[in-house]
Design an enzyme around this catalytic site. Structure first.
Site, PDB file in Angstrom:
ATOM      1  N   GLY A  13     167.263 -53.673 -29.039  1.00  0.00           N
ATOM      2  CA  GLY A  13     166.116 -54.161 -29.440  1.00  0.00           C
ATOM      3  C   GLY A  13     165.887 -55.797 -29.526  1.00  0.00           C
ATOM      4  O   GLY A  13     165.658 -56.562 -30.389  1.00  0.00           O
ATOM      5  N   ALA A  14     166.337 -56.136 -28.094  1.00  0.00           N
ATOM      6  CA  ALA A  14     166.776 -57.573 -27.806  1.00  0.00           C
ATOM      7  C   ALA A  14     165.417 -58.405 -27.286  1.00  0.00           C
ATOM      8  O   ALA A  14     165.631 -59.756 -26.796  1.00  0.00           O
ATOM      9  CB  ALA A  14     168.083 -57.804 -27.164  1.00  0.00           C
ATOM     10  N   ARG A  16     162.725 -59.381 -28.607  1.00  0.00           N
ATOM     11  CA  ARG A  16     162.244 -60.454 -29.448  1.00  0.00           C
ATOM     12  C   ARG A  16     162.677 -60.469 -30.669  1.00  0.00           C
ATOM     13  O   ARG A  16     163.730 -59.552 -30.889  1.00  0.00           O
ATOM     14  CB  ARG A  16     160.683 -59.905 -29.654  1.00  0.00           C
ATOM     15  CG  ARG A  16     160.448 -58.639 -30.142  1.00  0.00           C
ATOM     16  CD  ARG A  16     158.981 -58.144 -30.179  1.00  0.00           C
ATOM     17  NE  ARG A  16     158.582 -57.919 -28.993  1.00  0.00           N
ATOM     18  CZ  ARG A  16     158.513 -57.099 -28.172  1.00  0.00           C
ATOM     19  NH1 ARG A  16     159.570 -55.828 -28.738  1.00  0.00           N
ATOM     20  NH2 ARG A  16     157.998 -57.034 -26.910  1.00  0.00           N
ATOM     21  N   ASP A  63     165.740 -46.120 -24.256  1.00  0.00           N
ATOM     22  CA  ASP A  63     165.251 -45.657 -25.194  1.00  0.00           C
ATOM     23  C   ASP A  63     166.878 -45.160 -26.074  1.00  0.00           C
ATOM     24  O   ASP A  63     167.357 -44.190 -25.727  1.00  0.00           O
ATOM     25  CB  ASP A  63     164.364 -44.249 -25.004  1.00  0.00           C
ATOM     26  CG  ASP A  63     164.326 -43.541 -26.658  1.00  0.00           C
ATOM     27  OD1 ASP A  63     164.541 -43.953 -27.477  1.00  0.00           O
ATOM     28  OD2 ASP A  63     163.432 -42.654 -26.291  1.00  0.00           O
ATOM     29  N   VAL A  64     167.032 -45.972 -27.115  1.00  0.00           N
ATOM     30  CA  VAL A  64     168.147 -45.783 -27.860  1.00  0.00           C
ATOM     31  C   VAL A  64     168.585 -44.354 -28.464  1.00  0.00           C
ATOM     32  O   VAL A  64     169.885 -43.860 -28.453  1.00  0.00           O
ATOM     33  CB  VAL A  64     168.735 -46.842 -28.734  1.00  0.00           C
ATOM     34  CG1 VAL A  64     168.929 -48.102 -28.024  1.00  0.00           C
ATOM     35  CG2 VAL A  64     167.772 -46.769 -29.800  1.00  0.00           C
ATOM     36  N   SER A 142     169.578 -53.319 -43.834  1.00  0.00           N
ATOM     37  CA  SER A 142     168.435 -54.286 -44.410  1.00  0.00           C
ATOM     38  C   SER A 142     168.648 -54.224 -45.937  1.00  0.00           C
ATOM     39  O   SER A 142     169.314 -53.369 -46.742  1.00  0.00           O
ATOM     40  CB  SER A 142     167.132 -53.446 -44.000  1.00  0.00           C
ATOM     41  OG  SER A 142     166.025 -54.130 -44.911  1.00  0.00           O
ATOM     42  N   TYR A 154     162.768 -45.693 -43.906  1.00  0.00           N
ATOM     43  CA  TYR A 154     163.383 -46.814 -43.155  1.00  0.00           C
ATOM     44  C   TYR A 154     164.439 -47.223 -44.351  1.00  0.00           C
ATOM     45  O   TYR A 154     165.577 -47.491 -43.799  1.00  0.00           O
ATOM     46  CB  TYR A 154     162.470 -48.045 -43.453  1.00  0.00           C
ATOM     47  CG  TYR A 154     162.837 -49.391 -42.800  1.00  0.00           C
ATOM     48  CD1 TYR A 154     163.083 -49.439 -41.359  1.00  0.00           C
ATOM     49  CD2 TYR A 154     163.110 -50.535 -43.542  1.00  0.00           C
ATOM     50  CE1 TYR A 154     163.569 -50.859 -40.662  1.00  0.00           C
ATOM     51  CE2 TYR A 154     163.768 -51.695 -43.171  1.00  0.00           C
ATOM     52  CZ  TYR A 154     163.791 -51.753 -41.668  1.00  0.00           C
ATOM     53  OH  TYR A 154     164.296 -52.898 -41.395  1.00  0.00           O
ATOM     54  N   ALA A 157     167.328 -44.512 -43.674  1.00  0.00           N
ATOM     55  CA  ALA A 157     167.922 -44.983 -42.223  1.00  0.00           C
ATOM     56  C   ALA A 157     168.968 -46.098 -42.420  1.00  0.00           C
ATOM     57  O   ALA A 157     170.222 -46.189 -41.952  1.00  0.00           O
ATOM     58  CB  ALA A 157     166.871 -45.238 -41.229  1.00  0.00           C
ATOM     59  N   LYS A 158     168.392 -47.358 -42.985  1.00  0.00           N
ATOM     60  CA  LYS A 158     169.335 -48.406 -43.249  1.00  0.00           C
ATOM     61  C   LYS A 158     170.360 -48.360 -44.189  1.00  0.00           C
ATOM     62  O   LYS A 158     171.516 -49.027 -44.082  1.00  0.00           O
ATOM     63  CB  LYS A 158     168.244 -49.626 -43.824  1.00  0.00           C
ATOM     64  CG  LYS A 158     167.260 -50.139 -42.875  1.00  0.00           C
ATOM     65  CD  LYS A 158     167.936 -50.629 -41.525  1.00  0.00           C
ATOM     66  CE  LYS A 158     167.040 -51.432 -40.553  1.00  0.00           C
ATOM     67  NZ  LYS A 158     167.629 -51.899 -39.215  1.00  0.00           N
TER      68      LYS A 158
END
Length: 253
Positions: A13-14, A16, A63-64, A142, A154, A157-158
């Site tokens: 995800g690098a 941006r 696509d990870v 997060s 989210y 997942a985090k």
């Protein structure tokens, strides 16, 4: 490691935001960096920033959440840059909604990118790390891992990434591999701008409202997170593992 060898880092995800800032920071600290994102073309600016400063970088489309793509990407990185022994699992997406409005696709997409992606990337890189007797894994969690309205997917997942981090630390420690997590609070990125749009607020007003609740009285920048990630990846931090560092401008209630 010989004096001429250069550690190779992979940042997902690098293209941006936090991922781009982290890739640039790791390059500044002497790493060769694979700049990985879903769209390889979107990695161009990050790669050019690194190479313009004299660093080595490679743009990689992947696509990870796809095992075949992860395997192919890591094979290419190992061939063109060297064995990846530093991994930053930063790739992420948002599909925010209240529980009664959240679709199965919203849930699955977030889980696949964040959790499955971190699993596949970690599994693929650990072979290189074990062979090298050195490895650094940093997972981006997060503050939402503590729970956040409208983010059941989210947040779950985090929180899951924190459990994965601690398990990797226990499994891989004997091979010279550490695993840690960085959990940002409010960071000004495209992702938080999208959240502002979702709730119908101007982004500047959204940031000002967030800053008023943060002890340091400002929102975070991608570079704030990049510095924390870089700390965990350093060669001399081999005794710090299984930790979660909140980068939120103050303590969280």
């Amino acid at each position: 490691m010989s004096s001429t060898e250069q550690r190779v880092a992979v940042v997902t995800g690098a293209a941006r935001g936090i991922g781009a800032a982290t890739a640039v920071r790791l390059a500044e600290e002497g790493r060769a960096v694979a700049v990985l994102d879903l769209d390889e073309g979107a990695c161009k600016d990050t790669v050019e920033t690194i190479t313009a400063a004299g660093g080595r970088a490679l743009a990689v489309g992947c696509d990870v959440s796809d095992a075949g793509q992860v395997e192919a990407a890591l094979a290419r990185i190992a061939t063109e840059l060297g064995p990846p022994v530093v991994l930053v699992n930063n790739a992420g997406v948002l599909r925010d909604n209240l529980l009664f409005k959240m679709s199965e696709s919203d849930w699955d997409t977030v889980m696949n990118v964040h959790l499955r992606g971190a699993f596949l990337m970690s599994r693929g890189c650990q072979k290189h790390m074990v062979d090298a007797g050195f490895g650094r894994i940093v997972n981006l969690s997060s503050s939402s891992a503590l729970g956040n309205r409208g983010q059941a997917n989210y947040s779950a997942a985090k929180a899951g990434l924190q459990g994965l981090t601690k398990t990797l630390a226990k499994e891989l420690g004997k091979f010279g591999v550490t695993a840690n997590a960085v959990a940002p609070g409010f960071i000004a990125t495209d992702m938080t701008a999208a959240t502002a749009a979702r709730v119908g607020m101007d982004f500047e007003d959204f940031q000002a409202a967030a800053a008023s609740q943060i002890p340091v009285q400002r929102v975070g920048r991608p570079e704030d997170v990049a510095g924390a990630v870089a700390y965990f990846t350093r060669d001399d931090n081999g005794f710090v593992s299984g930790q979660v560092l909140y980068v939120a401008g103050g303590p969280l209630d």
